[in-house]
Design a protein around this motif. Sequence first.
Motif, short mmCIF file in Angstrom:
data_model
loop_
_atom_site.label_atom_id
_atom_site.label_comp_id
_atom_site.label_asym_id
_atom_site.label_seq_id
_atom_site.Cartn_x
_atom_site.Cartn_y
_atom_site.Cartn_z
N PRO A 8 0.79 -1.23 0.00
CA PRO A 8 0.00 0.00 0.00
C PRO A 8 0.82 1.28 0.00
O PRO A 8 0.30 2.35 -0.32
CB PRO A 8 -0.81 -0.12 1.29
N ASP A 9 2.07 1.18 0.37
CA ASP A 9 2.91 2.38 0.43
C ASP A 9 4.36 1.97 0.23
O ASP A 9 4.73 0.81 0.43
CB ASP A 9 2.73 3.10 1.77
N LYS A 10 5.19 2.93 -0.12
CA LYS A 10 6.60 2.64 -0.39
C LYS A 10 7.27 2.02 0.83
O LYS A 10 7.22 2.57 1.93
CB LYS A 10 7.32 3.92 -0.79
N GLY A 11 7.92 0.88 0.61
CA GLY A 11 8.67 0.22 1.67
C GLY A 11 7.84 -0.60 2.62
O GLY A 11 8.39 -1.23 3.53
N ILE A 12 6.51 -0.65 2.43
CA ILE A 12 5.63 -1.36 3.37
C ILE A 12 4.93 -2.51 2.66
O ILE A 12 4.37 -2.35 1.57
CB ILE A 12 4.58 -0.41 3.97
N ARG A 13 4.95 -3.69 3.26
CA ARG A 13 4.21 -4.84 2.76
C ARG A 13 3.09 -5.16 3.76
O ARG A 13 3.35 -5.35 4.96
CB ARG A 13 5.16 -6.04 2.63
N ALA A 36 4.45 -16.04 3.21
CA ALA A 36 4.24 -14.63 2.88
C ALA A 36 5.17 -13.73 3.67
O ALA A 36 5.73 -12.75 3.15
CB ALA A 36 2.78 -14.25 3.15
N LEU A 37 5.37 -14.04 4.93
CA LEU A 37 6.26 -13.24 5.78
C LEU A 37 7.70 -13.35 5.31
O LEU A 37 8.43 -12.34 5.25
CB LEU A 37 6.13 -13.70 7.23
N ARG A 38 8.12 -14.54 4.98
CA ARG A 38 9.51 -14.74 4.54
C ARG A 38 9.76 -14.06 3.19
O ARG A 38 10.82 -13.47 2.97
CB ARG A 38 9.84 -16.22 4.50
N ALA A 39 8.78 -14.14 2.31
CA ALA A 39 8.93 -13.48 1.01
C ALA A 39 9.02 -11.97 1.17
O ALA A 39 9.81 -11.31 0.49
CB ALA A 39 7.74 -13.84 0.11
N ALA A 40 8.24 -11.42 2.08
CA ALA A 40 8.29 -9.97 2.32
C ALA A 40 9.65 -9.56 2.87
O ALA A 40 10.23 -8.55 2.45
CB ALA A 40 7.18 -9.57 3.30
N GLY A 41 10.18 -10.35 3.79
CA GLY A 41 11.48 -10.03 4.37
C GLY A 41 12.61 -10.10 3.38
O GLY A 41 13.58 -9.34 3.48
N ARG A 42 12.49 -10.99 2.40
CA ARG A 42 13.55 -11.15 1.39
C ARG A 42 13.53 -10.06 0.33
O ARG A 42 14.52 -9.85 -0.36
CB ARG A 42 13.43 -12.52 0.72
N ASP A 43 12.41 -9.38 0.20
CA ASP A 43 12.27 -8.35 -0.83
C ASP A 43 13.08 -7.11 -0.42
O ASP A 43 12.78 -6.48 0.59
CB ASP A 43 10.80 -7.97 -1.00
N PRO A 44 14.10 -6.74 -1.18
CA PRO A 44 14.95 -5.61 -0.79
C PRO A 44 14.21 -4.27 -0.77
O PRO A 44 14.70 -3.31 -0.18
CB PRO A 44 16.05 -5.62 -1.85
N VAL A 90 7.64 -14.63 11.66
CA VAL A 90 7.46 -13.28 12.20
C VAL A 90 8.75 -12.81 12.85
O VAL A 90 9.26 -11.72 12.58
CB VAL A 90 6.31 -13.24 13.23
N TYR A 91 9.28 -13.65 13.71
CA TYR A 91 10.48 -13.29 14.47
C TYR A 91 11.69 -13.08 13.55
O TYR A 91 12.47 -12.14 13.72
CB TYR A 91 10.78 -14.38 15.48
N GLU A 92 11.84 -13.98 12.58
CA GLU A 92 13.02 -13.95 11.72
C GLU A 92 12.85 -13.05 10.50
O GLU A 92 13.81 -12.89 9.73
CB GLU A 92 13.33 -15.37 11.24
N CYS A 93 11.68 -12.48 10.29
CA CYS A 93 11.49 -11.57 9.16
C CYS A 93 12.61 -10.54 9.17
O CYS A 93 12.92 -9.95 10.21
CB CYS A 93 10.13 -10.89 9.24
N GLU A 94 13.22 -10.33 8.05
CA GLU A 94 14.43 -9.50 7.99
C GLU A 94 14.18 -8.03 8.25
O GLU A 94 15.12 -7.25 8.45
CB GLU A 94 15.10 -9.71 6.63
N VAL A 95 12.90 -7.64 8.27
CA VAL A 95 12.52 -6.26 8.59
C VAL A 95 11.51 -6.30 9.74
O VAL A 95 10.90 -7.34 10.00
CB VAL A 95 11.92 -5.53 7.38
N PRO A 96 11.32 -5.18 10.43
CA PRO A 96 10.36 -5.16 11.53
C PRO A 96 8.95 -5.51 11.08
O PRO A 96 8.52 -5.18 9.98
CB PRO A 96 10.44 -3.71 12.04
N VAL A 97 8.22 -6.18 11.98
CA VAL A 97 6.83 -6.56 11.74
C VAL A 97 5.94 -5.84 12.75
O VAL A 97 6.14 -5.96 13.96
CB VAL A 97 6.63 -8.08 11.87
N VAL A 98 4.97 -5.09 12.24
CA VAL A 98 3.98 -4.42 13.08
C VAL A 98 2.69 -5.22 13.00
O VAL A 98 2.15 -5.42 11.90
CB VAL A 98 3.73 -2.97 12.62
#
Length: 249
Positions: A8-13, A36-44, A90-98
């Motif tokens: 929905p916005d730049k840098g946010i999945r 889905a979470l792992r794919a989001a974390g892998r996306d640069p 969730v825990y290992e997602c390479e970016v923060p999860v809200v």
Amino acid sequence: MGVSTTSPDKGIRLITVDHPPVNALPVRGWYDLADALRAAGRDPEVRCVVLTAAGRGFNAGVDIKEMQRDTGHDALIGANRGCYEAFSAVYECEVPVVAAVHGFCLGGGIGLVGNADAIVASEDATFGLPELDRGALGAATHLARLVPQHLMRALYYTSRTATAAELHSHGSVWKVVPREELLDAAMELAGEIAGKDGYLIRLAKAAINGIDPVDVHRSYRFEQGFTFEAGLSGAAGRVRDTFGREARP
């Protein structure tokens, strides 16, 4: 229905769970969420993930009916492994999860939000582990990340829930808002996080995970051993079939 992903916005999945009627996920659903979470974390291009749900509540745990239909142990083993994968993702997602939580957040829902980096909740959100009334054990590891130790134990033993306001008072919920403002509030926090340098935010996530005082993977896996023991003993099925209303003398 199922697990959907949007940007929905730049840098946010944005990852949304939609499994009517109460978002109690079958085995496949937990794996789909983990993927889905792992794919989001892998996306640069992604710097923050918002995890939310459609319908009446955030998550009601595992699909008990799927277990009741199974005459063996495949559903129990699958649920154990699927939950482990989703919580880990969730825990290992390479970016923060809200986590954006509304309505009920029970059982497996606690595993998800307890491993998230931040929680935004609606005023009607409630959090709890009714595991002892469902013939299961587990996710005390994650509830202990949301409330103090003795409160965690009391909630666990009684199957009671805590409100979003109570968790906010303990510092584990970032913000409590009216339900209609939930996604906007979660996106606002995610936008602030996503505004940071993408490389540094990933380093920060790895660094913070590295200094956690409890190994959430090992701790939760230890709990799951008792869930399986309850299943083998027959206690799990006996309690699950009556939702804890007929306790053994």
